[in-house]
Design an enzyme around this catalytic site. Structure first.
Site, PDB file in Angstrom:
ATOM      1  N   ASP A   1       0.786  -1.254   0.000  1.00  0.00           N
ATOM      2  CA  ASP A   1       0.000   0.000   0.000  1.00  0.00           C
ATOM      3  C   ASP A   1       0.811   1.293   0.000  1.00  0.00           C
ATOM      4  OD1 ASP A   1      -1.964  -1.898   0.184  1.00  0.00           O
ATOM      5  OD2 ASP A   1      -2.768  -1.234   2.103  1.00  0.00           O
TER       6      ASP A   1
ATOM      7  N   CYS B   1      -2.311  -2.618   7.705  1.00  0.00           N
ATOM      8  CA  CYS B   1      -2.262  -3.552   6.570  1.00  0.00           C
ATOM      9  C   CYS B   1      -1.011  -4.425   6.570  1.00  0.00           C
ATOM     10  CB  CYS B   1      -2.380  -2.768   5.266  1.00  0.00           C
ATOM     11  SG  CYS B   1      -4.029  -2.078   5.076  1.00  0.00           S
TER      12      CYS B   1
ATOM     13  N   LYS C   1      -6.544  -4.835  -3.247  1.00  0.00           N
ATOM     14  CA  LYS C   1      -7.180  -5.572  -2.136  1.00  0.00           C
ATOM     15  C   LYS C   1      -8.251  -4.695  -1.476  1.00  0.00           C
ATOM     16  CE  LYS C   1      -3.524  -4.393   1.225  1.00  0.00           C
ATOM     17  NZ  LYS C   1      -4.313  -3.550   2.135  1.00  0.00           N
TER      18      LYS C   1
HETATM   19  C1  C5J Z   1      -3.208   0.488   5.536  1.00  0.00           C
HETATM   20  C2  C5J Z   1      -5.034   1.636   6.589  1.00  0.00           C
HETATM   21  N1  C5J Z   1      -2.644   0.327   4.330  1.00  0.00           N
HETATM   22  N2  C5J Z   1      -4.270   2.102   7.570  1.00  0.00           N
HETATM   23  N3  C5J Z   1      -4.502   0.934   5.569  1.00  0.00           N
HETATM   24  O1  C5J Z   1      -2.588   0.270   6.552  1.00  0.00           O
HETATM   25  O2  C5J Z   1      -6.226   1.860   6.589  1.00  0.00           O
END
Ligand code: C5J
Length: 233
Positions: A25, A163, A130
């Site tokens: 991400d 994540c 995702k």
């Molecule tokens: C991730 C989130 N990528 N913090 N998403 O950690 O919502």
């Protein structure tokens, strides 16, 4: 045998190339103002610090022709894959699907959903969209890893306790040997990052290992440089 100097003990690097880099991400939504992270009230500038380190790892994996998988968190434009519980959580002014400065928040294909330019995937590199926090939930990640017979994952990205940690736990339960790169992951909350690193490597590495990027890159060089050189000759 090559080992990465890691905690809670050295991590064995496989010689047969069954290792992959997993970048979670690193998208504008989490790293730039005007995205999802910002909408939830976070200081997104904190996450910028790891970009050069993630890039170094990415370049090392590319150099040794080792597989790279990147993920993005995002939803279909009709939000059919976004449960109401996720949509409504947080009560922020801008929620998932609303129009923000980088397009619709956390929607696939919008400007804010793109991976940051520094880490832009090359043609042929795999990007997994995702809908959840974990990269194995409603994705083909597991079958893609099994297809390539990957057993070892070097994990990086954001955010450490959301994540990244969720994905690492999912991977650990599926039998992958996971190492989280300490200086290639970041959180909006420094104490959450630290606690996550400790949780992962506690109890003899109950979820996996942690190590610095430098140790990973050194070990990759020792293991794969000769192979890469002989392939190019
Ligand atoms: C991730 C989130 N990528 N913090 N998403 O950690 O919502």
């Amino acid at each position: 045998m090559v080992f990465i100097s890691a905690l809670p003990y050295d991590y064995e690097l496989p010689f047969n190339g069954k290792i992959a880099l997993l970048i979670i991400d690193m998208q504008r939504d989490f790293l730039e103002p005007g995205g999802f992270g910002d909408a939830l009230g976070n200081d997104v500038s904190r996450l910028q610090a790891i970009v050069p380190t993630v890039k170094q790892l990415l370049e090392a994996f590319r150099t040794y022709k080792l597989p790279v998988f990147q993920t993005i968190e995002g939803h279909q434009p009709d939000l059919s894959d976004c449960p109401p519980a996720k949509l409504l959580r947080g009560k922020s002014q801008l929620k998932i699907g609303d129009v923000g400065p980088m397009g619709r928040i956390l929607i696939l294909g919008e400007a804010g959903n793109a991976i940051i330019p520094e880490l832009e995937p090359l043609p042929g590199e795999t990007v997994i969209a995702k809908p959840g926090k974990g990269a194995f939930f409603h994705t083909k990640l597991e079958s893609l890893l099994r297809e390539k017979e990957i057993t070892h994952l070097i994990v990086t990205g954001v955010t450490t306790e959301v994540c990244v940690q969720t994905t690492m736990r999912e991977a650990n339960d599926r039998g992958f040997e996971c190492l989280l790169v300490e200086d290639a992951t970041e959180s909006y909350f420094p104490n959450f990052k630290q606690s996550t690193l400790e949780m992962i490597r506690a109890q003899g590495g109950i979820v996996g290992w942690t190590a610095k990027a430098e140790s990973v890159i050194d070990a990759l060089e020792k293991t794969y440089k000769a192979v890469a050189t002989s392939v190019t000759l």
